[in-house]
Design a protein around this motif. Structure first.
Motif, PDB file in Angstrom:
ATOM      1  N   ASP A  60       0.367  -1.606   0.133  1.00  0.00           N
ATOM      2  CA  ASP A  60       0.314   0.161  -0.173  1.00  0.00           C
ATOM      3  C   ASP A  60       1.305   1.700  -0.024  1.00  0.00           C
ATOM      4  O   ASP A  60       0.209   2.362   0.415  1.00  0.00           O
ATOM      5  N   GLY A  61       2.010   1.130  -0.297  1.00  0.00           N
ATOM      6  CA  GLY A  61       3.017   2.185  -0.057  1.00  0.00           C
ATOM      7  C   GLY A  61       3.840   2.423   1.011  1.00  0.00           C
ATOM      8  O   GLY A  61       3.550   1.629   2.001  1.00  0.00           O
ATOM      9  N   LEU A  62       4.990   2.767   0.768  1.00  0.00           N
ATOM     10  CA  LEU A  62       5.910   2.993   2.367  1.00  0.00           C
ATOM     11  C   LEU A  62       6.372   4.407   2.379  1.00  0.00           C
ATOM     12  O   LEU A  62       6.541   5.111   1.232  1.00  0.00           O
ATOM     13  N   VAL A  63       6.487   4.814   3.160  1.00  0.00           N
ATOM     14  CA  VAL A  63       7.015   6.647   3.832  1.00  0.00           C
ATOM     15  C   VAL A  63       7.637   6.004   4.777  1.00  0.00           C
ATOM     16  O   VAL A  63       8.722   5.908   5.823  1.00  0.00           O
ATOM     17  N   LEU A  64       9.341   6.930   3.947  1.00  0.00           N
ATOM     18  CA  LEU A  64      10.290   7.377   5.205  1.00  0.00           C
ATOM     19  C   LEU A  64      10.045   8.629   6.003  1.00  0.00           C
ATOM     20  O   LEU A  64      10.044   9.300   5.336  1.00  0.00           O
ATOM     21  N   ILE A  65      10.623   8.295   6.977  1.00  0.00           N
ATOM     22  CA  ILE A  65      10.692   9.968   7.926  1.00  0.00           C
ATOM     23  C   ILE A  65      12.300   8.976   8.511  1.00  0.00           C
ATOM     24  O   ILE A  65      12.540   8.765   9.697  1.00  0.00           O
ATOM     25  N   GLY A 105      -5.697   2.550   8.320  1.00  0.00           N
ATOM     26  CA  GLY A 105      -6.071   2.263   6.637  1.00  0.00           C
ATOM     27  C   GLY A 105      -5.972   2.612   5.905  1.00  0.00           C
ATOM     28  O   GLY A 105      -6.390   3.275   4.766  1.00  0.00           O
ATOM     29  N   ALA A 106      -5.391   4.054   6.464  1.00  0.00           N
ATOM     30  CA  ALA A 106      -5.976   6.051   5.137  1.00  0.00           C
ATOM     31  C   ALA A 106      -4.172   5.306   4.321  1.00  0.00           C
ATOM     32  O   ALA A 106      -3.638   4.247   4.327  1.00  0.00           O
ATOM     33  N   PRO A 107      -4.582   5.655   3.331  1.00  0.00           N
ATOM     34  CA  PRO A 107      -3.671   5.228   1.984  1.00  0.00           C
ATOM     35  C   PRO A 107      -2.672   6.262   2.215  1.00  0.00           C
ATOM     36  O   PRO A 107      -2.702   7.242   2.958  1.00  0.00           O
TER      37      PRO A 107
END
Length: 127
Positions: A60-65, A105-107
């Motif tokens: 569902d995608g990935l976020v790098l912080i 569950g947010a996109p």
């Protein structure tokens, strides 16, 4: 769910911030830390970040912080628009906001927006 990887210069900082985010968002929140170097020192490791991304990738995608400086530059090497996004957010507050949003569950776009909203969090009132 959107996966979140916290990129820090310290393995301890990354792991503890991920634990805090999961503690608030829920134990199943796909948040993991990727901190330090391969030999346990201070710095960042492309290999550790890639393994962390794979461990939380649910499609569902990935976020790098990243925390600061070199971790931002290293994280940028792994971005793929629409799939792996870099969040320019406060490290702890952004991680928690992103984790809560992802766990709900947010996109991907909404997880990024929630993390970015962390810039508006005030610790004290006034100027």
């Amino acid at each position: 769910m959107v996966g979140i990887v916290l990129v820090a210069h310290s393995a301890g900082l990354a792991a503890e911030t991920a634990a805090l985010a999961r503690g608030i968002a829920g134990a199943d929140a796909p948040v993991v830390g990727a901190g330090g170097t391969d030999d346990g020192g201070l710095g960042t490791s492309l290999d550790l970040i890639e393994r962390a991304l794979a461990s939380v990738d649910q499609g569902d995608g990935l976020v790098l912080i990243p925390d600061l400086g070199g971790s931002v530059l290293t994280a940028r090497l792994l971005t793929e628009p629409g799939r792996v996004e870099l969040a320019d957010v406060p490290f702890v507050e952004g991680a928690i906001a992103a984790a809560v949003s992802a766990a709900a569950g947010a996109p991907l776009a909404d997880v990024l927006a929630a993390a970015a909203d962390a810039w508006t969090y005030r610790k004290v009132s006034g100027p």
